[in-house]
Write an enzyme that holds these catalytic residues in place. Sequence first.
Site, PDB file in Angstrom:
ATOM      1  N   GLU A  18       0.822  -1.215   0.000  1.00 10.69           N
ATOM      2  CA  GLU A  18       0.000   0.000   0.000  1.00 10.69           C
ATOM      3  C   GLU A  18       0.857   1.266   0.000  1.00 10.69           C
ATOM      4  OE1 GLU A  18      -2.976  -0.508   3.099  1.00 10.69           O
ATOM      5  OE2 GLU A  18      -4.151  -1.706   1.722  1.00 10.69           O
TER       6      GLU A  18
ATOM      7  N   GLU B 159      -5.016  -8.387  -1.033  1.00 11.81           N
ATOM      8  CA  GLU B 159      -5.706  -8.204   0.255  1.00 11.81           C
ATOM      9  C   GLU B 159      -7.169  -7.968  -0.022  1.00 11.81           C
ATOM     10  OE1 GLU B 159      -4.533  -5.418   3.233  1.00 11.81           O
ATOM     11  OE2 GLU B 159      -2.413  -5.694   2.794  1.00 11.81           O
TER      12      GLU B 159
HETATM   13  C1  BG6 Z   1      -5.106  -2.897   4.625  1.00 14.55           C
HETATM   14  C2  BG6 Z   1      -3.779  -2.995   5.335  1.00 14.55           C
HETATM   15  O1  BG6 Z   1      -5.245  -1.702   3.980  1.00 14.55           O
HETATM   16  O2  BG6 Z   1      -6.214  -2.950   5.473  1.00 14.55           O
HETATM   17  C3  BG6 Z   1      -3.786  -4.051   6.439  1.00 14.55           C
HETATM   18  O3  BG6 Z   1      -2.765  -3.301   4.421  1.00 14.55           O
HETATM   19  C4  BG6 Z   1      -5.002  -3.851   7.278  1.00 14.55           C
HETATM   20  O4  BG6 Z   1      -2.599  -3.942   7.172  1.00 14.55           O
HETATM   21  C5  BG6 Z   1      -6.222  -4.008   6.412  1.00 14.55           C
HETATM   22  O5  BG6 Z   1      -5.048  -4.719   8.370  1.00 14.55           O
HETATM   23  C6  BG6 Z   1      -7.532  -3.939   7.133  1.00 14.55           C
HETATM   24  O6  BG6 Z   1      -7.589  -2.772   7.894  1.00 14.55           O
HETATM   25  P1  BG6 Z   1      -7.868  -2.845   9.451  1.00 14.55           P
HETATM   26  O7  BG6 Z   1      -7.806  -1.458   9.896  1.00 14.55           O
HETATM   27  O8  BG6 Z   1      -9.220  -3.448   9.547  1.00 14.55           O
HETATM   28  O9  BG6 Z   1      -6.814  -3.700  10.027  1.00 14.55           O
END
Ligand code: BG6
Length: 485
Positions: A199, A383
Amino acid sequence: MCFPKGFLWGGDISANQCEGGWDEGGKSPNMTDYHTGGTVNSPRMATYIMPDGTYGKTPAMIENCNLPEGAKLAINPDEFYPNHKATDFYHHYKEDIAMFAELGFKAFNMTLSWARIFPKGIKEGINPEGVEFYHNVFKECLKYGIEPLVHLYKYDMPAFYIEELGGWKNRFLIEEFVEFGKASIDEFQEVTYWSTFNEINAAQFSILDSNNQEEVQRQYQALHNQLVASAKVVKYLHDNYPDKKIGCMQAGIFTHALTCDPEDELANQREMQKNFWYAGDVFARGYYPSYAKYLWKELNIILDITEEDTKALKEGTVDFFEFSYYFSNCVTTQEATGNLNFMGKKNPYLKESDWGWAIDPKGLKFFMHEIYDRYQIPLMNCENGLGAFDTLEEDGTVHDQYRIDYMREHVKAMSEAIDEGVDLMGYTWWGCIDLVSAGTGEIRKRYGFIYVDVDDFGNGTYKRYKKDSFEYCKKVYTSNGEDID
Ligand code: BG6
Protein backbone atom coordinates in the site's frame (compact mmCIF):
# COMPACT_ATOMS: atom_id res chain seq x y z
CA MET A 1 -15.79 -20.07 -13.26
CA CYS A 2 -12.53 -19.88 -15.09
CA PHE A 3 -9.62 -19.34 -12.77
CA PRO A 4 -6.46 -20.21 -14.67
CA LYS A 5 -4.35 -23.24 -13.85
CA GLY A 6 -1.68 -22.29 -11.30
CA PHE A 7 -3.81 -19.47 -9.89
CA LEU A 8 -2.26 -18.33 -6.62
CA TRP A 9 -5.00 -18.87 -4.03
CA GLY A 10 -3.85 -18.01 -0.57
CA GLY A 11 -3.83 -15.75 2.44
CA ASP A 12 -2.03 -12.69 3.66
CA ILE A 13 -0.65 -11.49 6.98
CA SER A 14 1.94 -8.92 7.95
CA ALA A 15 4.80 -9.26 10.39
CA ASN A 16 3.78 -6.44 12.69
CA GLN A 17 0.13 -7.50 12.93
CA CYS A 18 0.57 -11.22 13.38
CA GLU A 19 4.11 -12.25 14.22
CA GLY A 20 4.64 -10.97 17.77
CA GLY A 21 8.02 -11.89 19.28
CA TRP A 22 8.72 -8.17 19.25
CA ASP A 23 11.88 -8.40 21.37
CA GLU A 24 12.96 -11.93 20.51
CA GLY A 25 15.57 -13.37 18.16
CA GLY A 26 17.74 -10.25 18.03
CA LYS A 27 14.98 -8.02 16.65
CA SER A 28 15.04 -4.34 17.50
CA PRO A 29 11.81 -2.42 18.19
CA ASN A 30 10.02 -1.26 15.11
CA MET A 31 7.58 1.55 14.62
CA THR A 32 4.43 -0.42 15.40
CA ASP A 33 5.90 -1.75 18.65
CA TYR A 34 5.11 1.72 20.02
CA HIS A 35 1.47 1.60 18.92
CA THR A 36 -1.17 1.30 21.59
CA GLY A 37 -4.50 -0.40 20.98
CA GLY A 38 -7.52 1.66 20.04
CA THR A 39 -11.04 1.60 18.72
CA VAL A 40 -12.87 3.33 15.90
CA ASN A 41 -13.69 6.21 18.23
CA SER A 42 -10.38 6.38 20.02
CA PRO A 43 -7.60 5.61 17.55
CA ARG A 44 -4.40 3.77 18.39
CA MET A 45 -1.47 6.11 19.09
CA ALA A 46 2.33 6.01 19.13
CA THR A 47 3.91 6.68 22.52
CA TYR A 48 7.08 8.63 23.29
CA ILE A 49 8.99 9.98 26.26
CA MET A 50 10.27 13.53 26.71
CA PRO A 51 13.67 14.37 28.25
CA ASP A 52 11.89 15.23 31.52
CA GLY A 53 10.49 11.68 31.74
CA THR A 54 6.89 12.47 30.85
CA TYR A 55 5.12 10.28 28.32
CA GLY A 56 3.23 11.60 25.34
CA LYS A 57 1.17 10.23 22.45
CA THR A 58 1.01 11.13 18.80
CA PRO A 59 -1.07 9.80 15.86
CA ALA A 60 0.20 6.37 14.92
CA MET A 61 1.48 6.97 11.37
CA ILE A 62 4.87 8.24 12.45
CA GLU A 63 6.90 6.75 9.60
CA ASN A 64 7.08 10.10 7.82
CA CYS A 65 6.37 12.50 10.64
CA ASN A 66 8.23 14.60 13.15
CA LEU A 67 8.20 13.68 16.83
CA PRO A 68 8.28 16.61 19.26
CA GLU A 69 11.77 18.02 19.79
CA GLY A 70 13.80 15.79 22.12
CA ALA A 71 11.18 12.99 22.17
CA LYS A 72 12.17 9.32 21.93
CA LEU A 73 9.73 6.57 21.09
CA ALA A 74 9.07 4.74 24.34
CA ILE A 75 7.03 1.98 25.92
CA ASN A 76 4.75 3.47 28.56
CA PRO A 77 4.20 0.88 31.34
CA ASP A 78 0.61 2.11 31.70
CA GLU A 79 -0.29 1.21 28.12
CA PHE A 80 -0.93 -2.07 26.31
CA TYR A 81 0.79 -2.72 22.99
CA PRO A 82 -1.13 -5.35 21.00
CA ASN A 83 1.52 -5.87 18.33
CA HIS A 84 4.11 -7.11 20.82
CA LYS A 85 2.65 -10.58 20.87
CA ALA A 86 -0.04 -10.07 18.21
CA THR A 87 -1.42 -13.54 17.47
CA ASP A 88 2.00 -15.08 17.98
CA PHE A 89 2.80 -16.43 14.54
CA TYR A 90 6.43 -16.28 15.67
CA HIS A 91 5.88 -19.30 17.89
CA HIS A 92 2.97 -20.94 16.04
CA TYR A 93 4.10 -20.70 12.42
CA LYS A 94 4.38 -24.44 11.89
CA GLU A 95 0.88 -25.08 13.16
CA ASP A 96 -0.49 -22.10 11.23
CA ILE A 97 1.15 -23.02 7.95
CA ALA A 98 -0.13 -26.61 8.30
CA MET A 99 -3.64 -25.14 8.56
CA PHE A 100 -2.99 -22.94 5.52
CA ALA A 101 -1.97 -26.07 3.62
CA GLU A 102 -5.23 -27.73 4.66
CA LEU A 103 -7.08 -24.70 3.31
CA GLY A 104 -5.50 -25.36 -0.08
CA PHE A 105 -3.17 -22.36 -0.17
CA LYS A 106 -0.91 -22.09 -3.18
CA ALA A 107 0.54 -18.80 -1.97
CA PHE A 108 1.31 -17.20 1.35
CA ASN A 109 1.58 -13.45 1.25
CA MET A 110 3.63 -12.05 4.13
CA THR A 111 6.12 -9.39 5.08
CA LEU A 112 9.62 -9.50 6.44
CA SER A 113 10.15 -7.44 9.55
CA TRP A 114 12.96 -5.08 8.58
CA ALA A 115 13.88 -4.77 12.27
CA ARG A 116 14.34 -8.54 12.48
CA ILE A 117 16.71 -8.66 9.50
CA PHE A 118 18.73 -5.47 10.07
CA PRO A 119 17.96 -4.47 13.67
CA LYS A 120 20.50 -1.65 13.77
CA GLY A 121 20.75 -0.58 10.16
CA ILE A 122 22.76 -1.86 7.23
CA LYS A 123 26.20 -0.89 8.57
CA GLU A 124 25.70 -2.97 11.72
CA GLY A 125 24.93 -6.06 9.65
CA ILE A 126 22.35 -8.76 9.22
CA ASN A 127 20.79 -10.61 12.16
CA PRO A 128 21.38 -14.36 11.69
CA GLU A 129 18.52 -15.31 14.00
CA GLY A 130 16.06 -13.20 12.05
CA VAL A 131 17.27 -14.69 8.79
CA GLU A 132 16.95 -18.19 10.19
CA PHE A 133 13.38 -17.54 11.32
CA TYR A 134 12.29 -16.57 7.81
CA HIS A 135 14.19 -19.47 6.19
CA ASN A 136 12.23 -21.74 8.51
CA VAL A 137 8.93 -20.12 7.56
CA PHE A 138 9.67 -20.48 3.84
CA LYS A 139 10.82 -24.07 4.28
CA GLU A 140 7.55 -24.87 6.02
CA CYS A 141 5.54 -23.25 3.22
CA LEU A 142 7.44 -24.95 0.43
CA LYS A 143 7.06 -28.32 2.16
CA TYR A 144 3.33 -28.01 1.36
CA GLY A 145 3.82 -26.52 -2.11
CA ILE A 146 2.89 -23.03 -0.91
CA GLU A 147 4.77 -20.21 -2.67
CA PRO A 148 5.77 -17.37 -0.36
CA LEU A 149 4.99 -13.93 -1.79
CA VAL A 150 7.21 -11.69 0.26
CA HIS A 151 6.68 -7.98 0.88
CA LEU A 152 9.69 -6.05 2.07
CA TYR A 153 7.82 -3.20 3.66
CA LYS A 154 4.49 -2.84 5.38
CA TYR A 155 4.05 0.28 7.50
CA ASP A 156 7.10 -0.67 9.44
CA MET A 157 10.74 0.02 9.95
CA PRO A 158 13.29 -0.16 12.76
CA ALA A 159 12.22 2.60 15.13
CA PHE A 160 15.60 4.30 15.28
CA TYR A 161 15.19 5.31 11.62
CA ILE A 162 12.32 7.49 12.75
CA GLU A 163 14.09 8.96 15.76
CA GLU A 164 17.45 9.53 14.10
CA LEU A 165 16.53 10.19 10.49
CA GLY A 166 12.91 11.31 10.56
CA GLY A 167 11.68 8.33 8.56
CA TRP A 168 10.90 8.28 4.87
CA LYS A 169 11.23 11.99 4.32
CA ASN A 170 14.98 11.48 4.63
CA ARG A 171 16.58 10.39 1.36
CA PHE A 172 19.15 8.38 3.27
CA LEU A 173 16.44 5.81 3.83
CA ILE A 174 16.28 5.10 0.10
CA GLU A 175 19.71 3.51 0.13
CA GLU A 176 19.09 1.75 3.43
CA PHE A 177 15.95 0.18 2.02
CA VAL A 178 17.64 -0.77 -1.24
CA GLU A 179 20.40 -2.56 0.66
CA PHE A 180 17.80 -4.30 2.83
CA GLY A 181 15.95 -5.39 -0.33
CA LYS A 182 19.07 -6.61 -2.11
CA ALA A 183 20.31 -8.53 0.92
CA SER A 184 16.90 -10.18 1.40
CA ILE A 185 16.61 -11.17 -2.24
CA ASP A 186 20.16 -12.61 -2.20
CA GLU A 187 19.59 -14.42 1.07
CA PHE A 188 16.16 -15.91 0.44
CA GLN A 189 16.80 -17.58 -2.88
CA GLU A 190 13.91 -19.97 -2.24
CA VAL A 191 11.46 -17.08 -2.77
CA THR A 192 10.20 -16.54 -6.33
CA TYR A 193 7.61 -13.79 -5.82
CA TRP A 194 8.68 -10.50 -4.24
CA SER A 195 7.04 -7.21 -3.59
CA THR A 196 8.62 -3.94 -2.49
CA PHE A 197 5.96 -1.92 -0.65
CA ASN A 198 2.58 -2.70 0.75
CA GLU A 199 0.00 0.00 0.00
CA ILE A 200 2.64 2.49 -1.07
CA ASN A 201 -0.05 5.15 -1.63
CA ALA A 202 -0.79 5.09 2.11
CA ALA A 203 2.09 7.54 2.65
CA GLN A 204 0.06 10.06 0.72
CA PHE A 205 -3.39 9.57 2.15
CA SER A 206 -2.11 9.45 5.72
CA ILE A 207 -1.73 13.24 5.62
CA LEU A 208 -3.37 14.25 8.87
CA ASP A 209 -3.79 17.92 8.25
CA SER A 210 -4.16 18.94 4.64
CA ASN A 211 -3.97 22.60 5.65
CA ASN A 212 -0.48 22.07 6.97
CA GLN A 213 1.68 22.82 3.95
CA GLU A 214 4.80 21.40 5.52
CA GLU A 215 3.07 18.11 6.25
CA VAL A 216 1.69 17.77 2.73
CA GLN A 217 5.12 18.47 1.25
CA ARG A 218 6.73 15.95 3.61
CA GLN A 219 4.27 13.17 2.79
CA TYR A 220 4.60 13.58 -0.96
CA GLN A 221 8.39 13.64 -0.66
CA ALA A 222 8.25 10.52 1.52
CA LEU A 223 6.15 8.78 -1.13
CA HIS A 224 8.59 9.84 -3.83
CA ASN A 225 11.49 8.44 -1.82
CA GLN A 226 9.61 5.17 -1.41
CA LEU A 227 8.85 4.99 -5.14
CA VAL A 228 12.54 5.46 -5.97
CA ALA A 229 13.58 2.88 -3.38
CA SER A 230 11.03 0.45 -4.79
CA ALA A 231 12.20 0.98 -8.38
CA LYS A 232 15.84 0.38 -7.45
CA VAL A 233 15.00 -2.93 -5.79
CA VAL A 234 12.88 -3.95 -8.79
CA LYS A 235 15.81 -3.26 -11.10
CA TYR A 236 18.16 -5.21 -8.89
CA LEU A 237 15.93 -8.25 -9.03
CA HIS A 238 15.47 -7.98 -12.80
CA ASP A 239 19.21 -7.63 -13.40
CA ASN A 240 20.20 -10.48 -11.14
CA TYR A 241 17.29 -12.90 -10.99
CA PRO A 242 15.47 -12.80 -14.33
CA ASP A 243 13.40 -15.89 -13.44
CA LYS A 244 11.82 -14.21 -10.42
CA LYS A 245 8.96 -11.75 -10.34
CA ILE A 246 8.44 -8.56 -8.38
CA GLY A 247 5.50 -6.25 -7.79
CA CYS A 248 4.50 -3.24 -5.72
CA MET A 249 1.15 -2.70 -4.10
CA GLN A 250 -1.51 -0.04 -3.91
CA ALA A 251 -4.24 0.36 -1.30
CA GLY A 252 -7.43 -0.07 -3.27
CA ILE A 253 -8.90 3.33 -2.64
CA PHE A 254 -11.79 3.05 -5.05
CA THR A 255 -14.55 5.60 -5.26
CA HIS A 256 -17.79 5.98 -7.23
CA ALA A 257 -19.27 9.30 -8.19
CA LEU A 258 -22.28 9.57 -5.89
CA THR A 259 -24.51 10.99 -8.63
CA CYS A 260 -24.35 11.29 -12.41
CA ASP A 261 -23.89 15.03 -12.08
CA PRO A 262 -20.85 15.65 -14.33
CA GLU A 263 -19.37 17.67 -11.47
CA ASP A 264 -19.39 14.52 -9.36
CA GLU A 265 -17.82 12.50 -12.18
CA LEU A 266 -15.03 15.03 -12.53
CA ALA A 267 -14.53 15.22 -8.79
CA ASN A 268 -14.34 11.45 -8.58
CA GLN A 269 -11.83 11.32 -11.41
CA ARG A 270 -9.64 13.76 -9.51
CA GLU A 271 -9.91 11.74 -6.31
CA MET A 272 -9.00 8.53 -8.12
CA GLN A 273 -6.01 10.22 -9.74
CA LYS A 274 -4.84 11.60 -6.45
CA ASN A 275 -5.43 8.61 -4.19
CA PHE A 276 -4.94 5.62 -6.44
CA TRP A 277 -3.47 6.18 -9.89
CA TYR A 278 -0.76 8.64 -8.83
CA ALA A 279 1.62 6.10 -7.26
CA GLY A 280 0.50 3.15 -9.40
CA ASP A 281 1.24 5.09 -12.58
CA VAL A 282 4.79 5.63 -11.39
CA PHE A 283 5.70 2.10 -10.36
CA ALA A 284 3.83 0.45 -13.25
CA ARG A 285 4.73 2.89 -16.07
CA GLY A 286 7.96 4.39 -14.79
CA TYR A 287 7.21 8.12 -14.72
CA TYR A 288 4.94 10.66 -13.06
CA PRO A 289 1.73 11.17 -15.02
CA SER A 290 0.95 14.59 -16.45
CA TYR A 291 -1.80 15.28 -13.90
CA ALA A 292 0.82 14.90 -11.12
CA LYS A 293 2.40 18.15 -12.16
CA TYR A 294 -0.96 19.86 -11.93
CA LEU A 295 -1.53 18.32 -8.51
CA TRP A 296 1.83 19.55 -7.18
CA LYS A 297 1.00 23.01 -8.40
CA GLU A 298 -2.41 22.88 -6.79
CA LEU A 299 -0.91 21.67 -3.50
CA ASN A 300 1.87 24.21 -3.80
CA ILE A 301 4.61 21.64 -3.24
CA ILE A 302 7.97 21.17 -4.93
CA LEU A 303 9.48 17.73 -4.78
CA ASP A 304 13.15 16.95 -4.74
CA ILE A 305 13.38 14.70 -7.80
CA THR A 306 16.89 14.17 -9.12
CA GLU A 307 17.89 13.02 -12.60
CA GLU A 308 19.04 9.80 -11.04
CA ASP A 309 15.57 9.33 -9.51
CA THR A 310 13.88 9.81 -12.87
CA LYS A 311 16.19 7.22 -14.42
CA ALA A 312 15.60 4.79 -11.56
CA LEU A 313 11.82 5.10 -11.85
CA LYS A 314 12.01 4.41 -15.57
CA GLU A 315 14.22 1.37 -15.15
CA GLY A 316 12.33 -0.17 -12.26
CA THR A 317 8.80 -0.95 -13.40
CA VAL A 318 7.07 -3.93 -11.84
CA ASP A 319 6.11 -7.31 -13.30
CA PHE A 320 2.68 -7.43 -11.70
CA PHE A 321 0.34 -4.92 -10.11
CA GLU A 322 -0.82 -5.66 -6.58
CA PHE A 323 -3.75 -4.08 -4.89
CA SER A 324 -5.90 -4.44 -1.79
CA TYR A 325 -9.66 -4.15 -1.97
CA TYR A 326 -12.08 -4.11 0.95
CA PHE A 327 -14.77 -1.54 0.22
CA SER A 328 -15.66 1.41 -1.92
CA ASN A 329 -16.61 4.99 -1.14
CA CYS A 330 -18.45 7.77 -2.90
CA VAL A 331 -17.48 11.26 -3.96
CA THR A 332 -19.85 14.13 -4.41
CA THR A 333 -19.80 17.87 -4.74
CA GLN A 334 -23.43 18.16 -3.75
CA GLU A 335 -23.27 18.15 0.00
CA ALA A 336 -24.10 21.32 1.88
CA THR A 337 -20.40 21.86 2.60
CA GLY A 338 -19.60 21.68 -1.08
CA ASN A 339 -16.43 19.82 -0.16
CA LEU A 340 -15.14 16.59 -1.57
CA ASN A 341 -14.98 13.81 0.91
CA PHE A 342 -13.46 10.68 -0.47
CA MET A 343 -13.89 8.56 2.64
CA GLY A 344 -17.27 9.57 3.83
CA LYS A 345 -20.23 9.46 1.52
CA LYS A 346 -22.45 6.47 2.04
CA ASN A 347 -23.53 4.49 -0.98
CA PRO A 348 -27.28 3.93 -0.73
CA TYR A 349 -27.04 0.70 -2.75
CA LEU A 350 -24.59 -1.10 -0.50
CA LYS A 351 -24.62 -2.82 2.88
CA GLU A 352 -21.81 -2.18 5.35
CA SER A 353 -19.58 -4.29 7.57
CA ASP A 354 -19.59 -4.09 11.39
CA TRP A 355 -16.98 -1.35 10.99
CA GLY A 356 -19.02 0.64 8.46
CA TRP A 357 -17.08 -0.43 5.35
CA ALA A 358 -19.34 -0.61 2.27
CA ILE A 359 -19.37 -4.14 0.84
CA ASP A 360 -19.04 -3.79 -2.91
CA PRO A 361 -18.06 -6.89 -4.92
CA LYS A 362 -19.27 -5.35 -8.20
CA GLY A 363 -16.94 -2.47 -7.45
CA LEU A 364 -14.10 -4.99 -7.35
CA LYS A 365 -14.91 -6.21 -10.85
CA PHE A 366 -15.16 -2.66 -12.16
CA PHE A 367 -11.90 -1.70 -10.46
CA MET A 368 -10.01 -4.71 -11.83
CA HIS A 369 -11.05 -3.78 -15.35
CA GLU A 370 -9.91 -0.23 -14.80
CA ILE A 371 -6.49 -1.27 -13.53
CA TYR A 372 -5.90 -3.91 -16.16
CA ASP A 373 -7.01 -1.65 -19.02
CA ARG A 374 -4.51 0.92 -17.86
CA TYR A 375 -1.42 -1.19 -17.25
CA GLN A 376 -1.89 -4.47 -19.14
CA ILE A 377 0.24 -6.43 -16.73
CA PRO A 378 -0.96 -9.28 -14.47
CA LEU A 379 -2.89 -8.20 -11.39
CA MET A 380 -2.60 -9.67 -7.93
CA ASN A 381 -5.47 -9.13 -5.51
CA CYS A 382 -3.38 -9.50 -2.44
CA GLU A 383 -5.71 -8.20 0.25
CA ASN A 384 -9.43 -8.66 0.47
CA GLY A 385 -11.44 -9.68 3.50
CA LEU A 386 -14.06 -8.88 6.05
CA GLY A 387 -13.31 -7.58 9.54
CA ALA A 388 -16.18 -8.61 11.80
CA PHE A 389 -17.15 -9.49 15.36
CA ASP A 390 -16.92 -13.27 15.76
CA THR A 391 -18.19 -15.39 18.62
CA LEU A 392 -16.30 -18.43 19.80
CA GLU A 393 -18.98 -20.88 20.93
CA GLU A 394 -18.56 -23.20 23.91
CA ASP A 395 -17.93 -26.14 21.57
CA GLY A 396 -15.09 -24.30 19.81
CA THR A 397 -17.05 -23.40 16.68
CA VAL A 398 -17.41 -19.95 15.09
CA HIS A 399 -20.37 -19.40 12.79
CA ASP A 400 -19.26 -16.70 10.37
CA GLN A 401 -21.73 -16.97 7.51
CA TYR A 402 -21.20 -13.23 6.83
CA ARG A 403 -17.56 -13.93 5.94
CA ILE A 404 -18.56 -16.80 3.65
CA ASP A 405 -21.05 -14.53 1.87
CA TYR A 406 -18.45 -11.81 1.49
CA MET A 407 -15.91 -14.22 0.07
CA ARG A 408 -18.37 -15.85 -2.33
CA GLU A 409 -19.40 -12.54 -3.84
CA HIS A 410 -15.84 -11.30 -4.25
CA VAL A 411 -14.62 -14.57 -5.78
CA LYS A 412 -17.56 -14.41 -8.18
CA ALA A 413 -16.66 -10.84 -9.12
CA MET A 414 -13.06 -11.87 -9.81
CA SER A 415 -14.11 -14.84 -11.92
CA GLU A 416 -16.36 -12.59 -14.03
CA ALA A 417 -13.54 -10.11 -14.52
CA ILE A 418 -11.25 -12.95 -15.62
CA ASP A 419 -13.94 -14.23 -18.02
CA GLU A 420 -14.08 -10.75 -19.48
CA GLY A 421 -10.35 -10.64 -20.12
CA VAL A 422 -8.58 -9.44 -16.97
CA ASP A 423 -5.32 -11.24 -16.23
CA LEU A 424 -5.45 -12.00 -12.50
CA MET A 425 -2.63 -14.15 -11.16
CA GLY A 426 -3.77 -14.65 -7.58
CA TYR A 427 -5.93 -13.87 -4.61
CA THR A 428 -4.72 -13.82 -1.03
CA TRP A 429 -7.34 -13.28 1.64
CA TRP A 430 -6.34 -10.67 4.19
CA GLY A 431 -5.84 -11.90 7.72
CA CYS A 432 -6.34 -15.58 6.90
CA ILE A 433 -5.67 -16.07 10.60
CA ASP A 434 -6.89 -13.47 13.12
CA LEU A 435 -4.49 -10.62 13.78
CA VAL A 436 -4.24 -7.07 15.08
CA SER A 437 -6.16 -4.48 13.08
CA ALA A 438 -3.85 -1.94 11.45
CA GLY A 439 -6.40 0.83 11.58
CA THR A 440 -7.56 0.56 15.17
CA GLY A 441 -5.20 -1.87 16.92
CA GLU A 442 -8.09 -4.16 17.86
CA ILE A 443 -8.04 -7.95 17.68
CA ARG A 444 -11.81 -8.24 17.95
CA LYS A 445 -11.98 -6.92 14.39
CA ARG A 446 -11.38 -10.42 13.08
CA TYR A 447 -10.63 -11.39 9.49
CA GLY A 448 -9.45 -14.98 9.75
CA PHE A 449 -10.72 -18.36 8.69
CA ILE A 450 -8.81 -19.35 11.81
CA TYR A 451 -9.89 -17.91 15.15
CA VAL A 452 -7.16 -17.13 17.66
CA ASP A 453 -8.30 -17.13 21.27
CA VAL A 454 -6.95 -13.78 22.44
CA ASP A 455 -8.71 -10.51 23.21
CA ASP A 456 -7.79 -6.88 22.68
CA PHE A 457 -5.60 -6.90 25.80
CA GLY A 458 -3.68 -10.10 25.18
CA ASN A 459 -5.84 -12.30 27.42
CA GLY A 460 -6.49 -15.80 26.13
CA THR A 461 -4.96 -19.16 25.33
CA TYR A 462 -3.80 -18.27 21.77
CA LYS A 463 -5.32 -21.58 20.74
CA ARG A 464 -6.41 -21.82 17.10
CA TYR A 465 -9.99 -22.78 16.07
CA LYS A 466 -11.46 -23.36 12.62
CA LYS A 467 -14.36 -21.06 11.80
CA ASP A 468 -17.16 -22.14 9.43
CA SER A 469 -15.44 -20.10 6.74
CA PHE A 470 -12.45 -22.46 7.01
CA GLU A 471 -14.35 -25.28 5.28
CA TYR A 472 -15.83 -22.85 2.79
CA CYS A 473 -12.45 -21.41 1.82
CA LYS A 474 -11.01 -24.91 1.51
CA LYS A 475 -13.79 -25.85 -0.92
CA VAL A 476 -13.23 -22.74 -3.03
CA TYR A 477 -9.46 -23.04 -3.13
CA THR A 478 -9.22 -26.79 -3.70
CA SER A 479 -11.78 -26.62 -6.51
CA ASN A 480 -9.78 -23.78 -8.11
CA GLY A 481 -12.78 -21.50 -7.66
CA GLU A 482 -15.22 -23.91 -9.38
CA ASP A 483 -17.27 -24.59 -6.28
CA ILE A 484 -18.35 -21.40 -4.57
CA ASP A 485 -21.92 -22.24 -3.52
C1 BG6 B 1 -5.11 -2.90 4.62
C2 BG6 B 1 -3.78 -3.00 5.34
O1 BG6 B 1 -5.25 -1.70 3.98
O2 BG6 B 1 -6.21 -2.95 5.47
C3 BG6 B 1 -3.79 -4.05 6.44
O3 BG6 B 1 -2.76 -3.30 4.42
C4 BG6 B 1 -5.00 -3.85 7.28
O4 BG6 B 1 -2.60 -3.94 7.17
C5 BG6 B 1 -6.22 -4.01 6.41
O5 BG6 B 1 -5.05 -4.72 8.37
C6 BG6 B 1 -7.53 -3.94 7.13
O6 BG6 B 1 -7.59 -2.77 7.89
P1 BG6 B 1 -7.87 -2.85 9.45
O7 BG6 B 1 -7.81 -1.46 9.90
O8 BG6 B 1 -9.22 -3.45 9.55
O9 BG6 B 1 -6.81 -3.70 10.03
